[in-house]
Enzyme design. Structure first.
Site, PDB file in Angstrom:
ATOM      1  N   ARG A 198     -13.917  -6.846 -10.692  1.00  0.00           N
ATOM      2  CA  ARG A 198     -13.988  -6.243  -9.357  1.00  0.00           C
ATOM      3  C   ARG A 198     -14.822  -4.954  -9.385  1.00  0.00           C
ATOM      4  O   ARG A 198     -14.812  -4.215 -10.365  1.00  0.00           O
ATOM      5  CB  ARG A 198     -12.577  -5.999  -8.817  1.00  0.00           C
ATOM      6  N   ARG A 244       1.493   4.274  -3.044  1.00  0.00           N
ATOM      7  CA  ARG A 244       1.217   5.686  -2.749  1.00  0.00           C
ATOM      8  C   ARG A 244       2.466   6.542  -2.946  1.00  0.00           C
ATOM      9  O   ARG A 244       2.368   7.684  -3.422  1.00  0.00           O
ATOM     10  CB  ARG A 244       0.672   5.808  -1.323  1.00  0.00           C
ATOM     11  N   SER A 264       0.843  -1.213   0.000  1.00  0.00           N
ATOM     12  CA  SER A 264       0.000   0.000   0.000  1.00  0.00           C
ATOM     13  C   SER A 264       0.869   1.251   0.000  1.00  0.00           C
ATOM     14  O   SER A 264       0.587   2.225  -0.713  1.00  0.00           O
ATOM     15  CB  SER A 264      -0.889   0.021   1.248  1.00  0.00           C
ATOM     16  N   GLY A 300      -5.997  -3.679  -7.725  1.00  0.00           N
ATOM     17  CA  GLY A 300      -7.152  -2.879  -7.327  1.00  0.00           C
ATOM     18  C   GLY A 300      -6.719  -1.526  -6.782  1.00  0.00           C
ATOM     19  O   GLY A 300      -7.389  -0.508  -7.006  1.00  0.00           O
ATOM     20  N   ARG A 352      -2.526 -14.081  -2.275  1.00  0.00           N
ATOM     21  CA  ARG A 352      -2.642 -14.348  -0.828  1.00  0.00           C
ATOM     22  C   ARG A 352      -3.149 -15.764  -0.559  1.00  0.00           C
ATOM     23  O   ARG A 352      -2.827 -16.363   0.472  1.00  0.00           O
ATOM     24  CB  ARG A 352      -3.517 -13.295  -0.153  1.00  0.00           C
ATOM     25  N   GLN A 400      -9.197   2.071  -0.297  1.00  0.00           N
ATOM     26  CA  GLN A 400      -9.107   2.411  -1.724  1.00  0.00           C
ATOM     27  C   GLN A 400     -10.168   3.432  -2.102  1.00  0.00           C
ATOM     28  O   GLN A 400      -9.899   4.393  -2.821  1.00  0.00           O
ATOM     29  CB  GLN A 400      -9.223   1.138  -2.575  1.00  0.00           C
ATOM     30  N   ASP A 457      -6.613  -8.405   4.588  1.00  0.00           N
ATOM     31  CA  ASP A 457      -5.808  -9.189   3.649  1.00  0.00           C
ATOM     32  C   ASP A 457      -5.177 -10.414   4.314  1.00  0.00           C
ATOM     33  O   ASP A 457      -4.645 -11.296   3.621  1.00  0.00           O
ATOM     34  CB  ASP A 457      -4.703  -8.315   3.041  1.00  0.00           C
ATOM     35  N   SER A 481     -13.203   1.092   3.297  1.00  0.00           N
ATOM     36  CA  SER A 481     -12.257   0.760   2.229  1.00  0.00           C
ATOM     37  C   SER A 481     -11.267   1.893   2.038  1.00  0.00           C
ATOM     38  O   SER A 481     -11.651   3.020   1.695  1.00  0.00           O
ATOM     39  CB  SER A 481     -13.008   0.521   0.917  1.00  0.00           C
TER      40      SER A 481
HETATM   41  C1  S3P Z   1      -5.570  -1.444   0.067  1.00  0.00           C
HETATM   42  C2  S3P Z   1      -6.786  -1.455   0.681  1.00  0.00           C
HETATM   43  C3  S3P Z   1      -7.541  -2.688   0.932  1.00  0.00           C
HETATM   44  C4  S3P Z   1      -6.668  -3.925   0.801  1.00  0.00           C
HETATM   45  C5  S3P Z   1      -5.799  -3.873  -0.424  1.00  0.00           C
HETATM   46  C6  S3P Z   1      -4.887  -2.668  -0.364  1.00  0.00           C
HETATM   47  C7  S3P Z   1      -4.906  -0.129  -0.146  1.00  0.00           C
HETATM   48  O1  S3P Z   1      -8.579  -2.797  -0.030  1.00  0.00           O
HETATM   49  O2  S3P Z   1      -7.451  -5.091   0.790  1.00  0.00           O
HETATM   50  O3  S3P Z   1      -5.020  -5.044  -0.527  1.00  0.00           O
HETATM   51  O4  S3P Z   1      -3.693  -0.111  -0.439  1.00  0.00           O
HETATM   52  O5  S3P Z   1      -5.580   0.895   0.005  1.00  0.00           O
HETATM   53  P1  S3P Z   1     -10.018  -2.105   0.197  1.00  0.00           P
HETATM   54  O6  S3P Z   1      -9.820  -0.647   0.191  1.00  0.00           O
HETATM   55  O7  S3P Z   1     -10.848  -2.558  -0.970  1.00  0.00           O
HETATM   56  O8  S3P Z   1     -10.521  -2.622   1.509  1.00  0.00           O
END
Ligand code: S3P
Length: 429
Positions: A119, A24, A20, A91, A389, A166, A316, A164
């Protein structure tokens, strides 16, 4: 991929950089003035997808053995990509970059692999559309491929039905380009790396935790971001496999160095403790993202209940926790984790399928699973469904169970942990 049985895991390991945070750092570095230097960047396929997308928008990103240098061009310095941005399996790339693209002055298209194309993207389209964005799911099914035409954005408040990071990050990133304060409320605080890092780059993000546990993050329109030095901590989601392996493998004592233990990510540690784990935190540091070395010793584990506010902090890690629960004595109940169904695979279905094949008494539920642990488990053929995973969680199971365990498409670990199998075999006998 055939997994070898292991005993006596001993020694030290530095797990790869946090996924993550790596994503970023590249994104915000691309939007900053000046150079961002990223150390311990995760060279996994997902983060490489993020690099490739920003290169296609004119950002010069250098990779050398020890660091990544992102030569940012400022908030308005991206150029129109001449081809579709390929997000691969990621994602995080898809949802965060959409927030950025919504505020640009060009049109872009995003697409990725079969998993990404199934997704849910409505969860980011809804708030972006409310800000005046032009974002279209090209097949009309609320999934990628997406086409985003940059527009002047309006500030908005978004009440997110899901916790979330994300979704939250997408809204905050679009909010940098909006005409007032943009905010997003989520039912429970999700990982807060965007908030912490954006403030480090010079943005103004505030977080308020409400008495019912919900959380609101707000951002002011942003004039400029400034390049930073980012030291990426080890990924607790990657450490999770070695935490589990160390706890479950007889005769083990392993030290995992410099692991990120941000409280929005550390739920796995709390669940392990509740299961009776012997884990000691050493050399804790709270400079920037909190980190510590984790000393893991073989433990006899018992079942527990995993539910409520802790879920986003370990979302995760649930496949690994489920495997641990199968080896632990007694019953483990996991609930409030519907989000598992929309990860890289349907992780409720896929974990249940794999553990059943190994002889576990497990029932899937609508929002989790019930695992009756402690039965001897045997090897089996496990389908990873190309979910990194799942592959890693069952690889750990394979080092402990009797008989041979094989993993279909086991090389999908490259998404988040390219050296996983080497590291797994580096510690044991
Ligand atoms: C993530 C947020 C999570 C996580 C993903 C990484 C991120 O997803 O499961 O592996 O880096 O912001 P969600 O925001 O869909 O919960």
């Amino acid at each position: 991929m055939e997994i070898k049985k292991q005993t006596n895991l001993r020694g030290e390991l530095t797990v790869p950089g946090d996924k993550s945070i790596s994503h970023r750092a590249v994104m915000f570095g691309s939007l900053a003035q000046g150079t961002t230097k990223i150390t311990h960047f995760l060279e996994g396929a997902d983060c490489l997808s993020t690099i490739s997308c920003f290169r296609k928008m004119g950002i010069d990103i250098e990779r050398n053995a020890s660091e990544i240098l992102v030569h940012g061009k400022g908030l308005h310095g991206l150029s129109a990509p001449s081809e579709t941005l390929d997000v691969g399996n990621s994602g995080t790339t898809t949802r965060l970059i959409s927030g950025i693209l919504a505020g640009q002055s060009f049109t872009s298209e995003l697409n990725g692999d079969a998993s990404i194309q199934s997704r849910p993207m409505k969860r980011i389209m809804t708030p972006l559309l409310s800000m005046g964005a032009d974002i279209v799911s090209l097949r009309g099914n609320g999934c990628a491929p997406l086409r985003i035409t940059g527009k002047p954005l309006h500030a908005a408040h978004y009440q997110s039905p899901v916790a979330s990071a994300q979704v939250k990050s997408c809204v905050l990133l679009a909010g940098m380009y909006a005409d007032g304060i943009t905010s997003v409320t989520e039912p429970v605080l999700s990982r807060n790396h965007t908030e912490l890092m954006l403030n480090g780059f010079g943005a103004n993000v505030q977080t308020e935790i409400h008495s019912d546990g919900s959380a609101t993050a707000s951002i002011l329109p942003c004039e400029e971001l400034y390049g930073q030095k980012i030291l990426v901590p080890g990924d607790i989601s990657s450490a999770a496999y070695f935490i589990a392996a160390g706890l479950l493998t007889p005769g083990s004592e392993i030290l995992l160095k410099n692991v990120g233990i941000n409280p929005t990510r550390d739920g796995m540690l709390r669940v392990c403790k509740a299961m009776g784990a012997d884990i000691t935190l050493l050399n804790a540091s709270t400079e920037g993202e909190p980190t510590a070395d984790l000393l893991i010793r073989t433990s006899s584990l018992h079942g527990t209940t995993v539910e409520g506010e802790i879920i986003p902090t370990l979302i995760d890690e649930i496949p690994m926790i489920a495997v641990m629960a199968a080896f632990a004595e007694g019953t483990t109940v996991i609930r409030d984790a519907q989000e598992l169904k929309v990860k890289e695979s349907d992780r409720i279905a896929v974990v249940t399928e794999g553990l059943k094949r190994m002889g576990t008494d497990i029932q899937p539920t609508d929002d989790g699973m019930i695992i009756h642990g402690g039965k001897p488990l045997h090897g089996a053929e496990i389908n990873s469904y190309l979910d990194h995973r799942i592959a890693m969680s069952f690889a750990v199971a394979g080092t402990i169970c009797d008989g041979t365990l094989t993993i279909k498409d086991g090389d999908c670990v490259k998404i988040s942990y390219p050296e996983f199998y080497e590291d797994l075999y580096s510690l044991g006998k």
